[in-house]
Write a protein that holds these residues in place. Structure first.
Motif, short mmCIF file in Angstrom:
data_model
loop_
_atom_site.label_atom_id
_atom_site.label_comp_id
_atom_site.label_asym_id
_atom_site.label_seq_id
_atom_site.Cartn_x
_atom_site.Cartn_y
_atom_site.Cartn_z
N THR A 70 7.44 -18.31 15.58
CA THR A 70 7.05 -17.57 16.74
C THR A 70 8.30 -16.46 16.89
N GLU A 71 8.05 -15.23 17.23
CA GLU A 71 8.96 -14.24 17.57
C GLU A 71 9.31 -14.31 18.86
N GLY A 72 10.49 -13.65 19.26
CA GLY A 72 11.05 -13.41 20.60
C GLY A 72 10.14 -13.10 21.59
N ASP A 73 9.11 -12.06 21.53
CA ASP A 73 8.13 -11.43 22.14
C ASP A 73 6.87 -12.52 22.38
N GLY A 74 7.16 -13.65 21.77
CA GLY A 74 5.66 -14.55 21.85
C GLY A 74 4.85 -14.25 20.53
N ARG A 75 4.88 -13.22 19.94
CA ARG A 75 3.85 -13.18 18.72
C ARG A 75 4.16 -14.03 17.78
N VAL A 76 3.18 -14.40 16.74
CA VAL A 76 3.36 -15.44 15.73
C VAL A 76 3.39 -14.61 14.41
N ALA A 77 4.52 -14.90 13.66
CA ALA A 77 4.60 -14.18 12.64
C ALA A 77 4.17 -15.18 11.34
N VAL A 78 3.19 -14.62 10.31
CA VAL A 78 2.80 -15.42 9.33
C VAL A 78 3.15 -14.91 7.91
N SER A 79 3.91 -15.82 7.30
CA SER A 79 4.17 -15.47 5.86
C SER A 79 3.13 -15.59 5.01
N VAL A 80 2.73 -14.70 4.41
CA VAL A 80 1.46 -14.81 3.61
C VAL A 80 1.25 -14.32 1.92
N LYS A 81 0.89 -15.22 1.30
CA LYS A 81 0.78 -14.75 -0.12
C LYS A 81 -0.55 -13.92 -0.25
N GLN A 82 -0.44 -12.74 -0.71
CA GLN A 82 -1.79 -11.91 -0.58
C GLN A 82 -1.79 -11.62 -2.41
N THR A 83 -3.30 -11.70 -2.68
CA THR A 83 -3.63 -11.49 -4.14
C THR A 83 -4.83 -10.82 -3.84
N VAL A 84 -4.67 -9.49 -4.55
CA VAL A 84 -5.88 -8.63 -4.37
C VAL A 84 -6.32 -8.62 -5.78
N ARG A 85 -7.63 -8.75 -6.15
CA ARG A 85 -8.12 -8.49 -7.42
C ARG A 85 -9.46 -7.10 -7.36
N ASP A 86 -9.60 -6.75 -8.24
CA ASP A 86 -10.69 -5.99 -8.47
C ASP A 86 -12.07 -6.64 -8.67
N LEU A 87 -13.22 -6.28 -8.68
CA LEU A 87 -14.43 -7.13 -8.79
C LEU A 87 -14.74 -7.84 -9.92
N SER A 88 -14.05 -7.26 -10.88
CA SER A 88 -14.01 -8.17 -12.14
C SER A 88 -12.99 -9.31 -12.35
N GLY A 89 -12.16 -9.34 -11.12
CA GLY A 89 -11.24 -10.29 -11.32
C GLY A 89 -9.90 -10.00 -11.79
N LYS A 90 -9.60 -8.79 -12.15
CA LYS A 90 -8.15 -8.34 -12.60
C LYS A 90 -7.37 -8.33 -11.38
N VAL A 91 -6.09 -8.93 -11.61
CA VAL A 91 -5.02 -9.05 -10.42
C VAL A 91 -4.47 -7.45 -10.22
N LEU A 92 -4.71 -6.85 -8.90
CA LEU A 92 -4.31 -5.62 -8.66
C LEU A 92 -2.88 -5.73 -7.90
N VAL A 93 -2.92 -6.67 -6.95
CA VAL A 93 -1.71 -6.89 -6.16
C VAL A 93 -1.52 -8.41 -5.90
#
Length: 119
Positions: A70-93
């Motif tokens: 929880t941040e000082g202004d009340g917002r919620v910060a979420v640490s996120v593992k982001q994995t983005v693949r193309d539609l064939s399954g290759k990891v882009l990010v």
């Protein structure tokens, strides 16, 4: 676990399952949401739905929350593992990002994406 954390965990699970209605039920009707692909913002359920429909037709994103603060202004910060693949399954990010939420009246009102500094 706080109510806000539970809401966000459920929203991430619905997003990853491509349950659009399941995610939208956690959002304010006039939600302000980042369009991470094109660098702009969208507003409201219909615009978020259109954005995600377009996004999911081009890429396969998966976002896994790994930490909440929880941040000082009340917002919620979420640490996120982001994995983005193309539609064939290759990891882009494969990276960590931070999603910061303003929750009002038990619904997501706003979200922003922050890059996480790399060491």
């Amino acid at each position: 676990m706080s109510t806000e954390t539970e809401l966000l965990r459920d929203a991430y699970a619905s997003f990853n399952a491509r349950d659009m209605d399941g995610v939208l039920k956690f959002m304010h009707a006039d939600v302000d949401w980042p369009n991470g692909m094109e660098g702009e913002r969208v507003h409201g359920h219909a615009a978020v739905r259109a954005y995600w429909t377009r996004q999911w037709g081009l890429i396969d994103p998966h976002v896994e929350p790994v930490g909440f603060a929880t941040e000082g202004d009340g917002r919620v910060a979420v640490s996120v593992k982001q994995t983005v693949r193309d539609l064939s399954g290759k990891v882009l990010v494969d990276q960590m990002v931070e999603h910061v939420y303003r929750i009002e009246d038990g619904l997501i009102r706003n979200m922003e994406i922050r890059e996480v500094a790399r060491l």
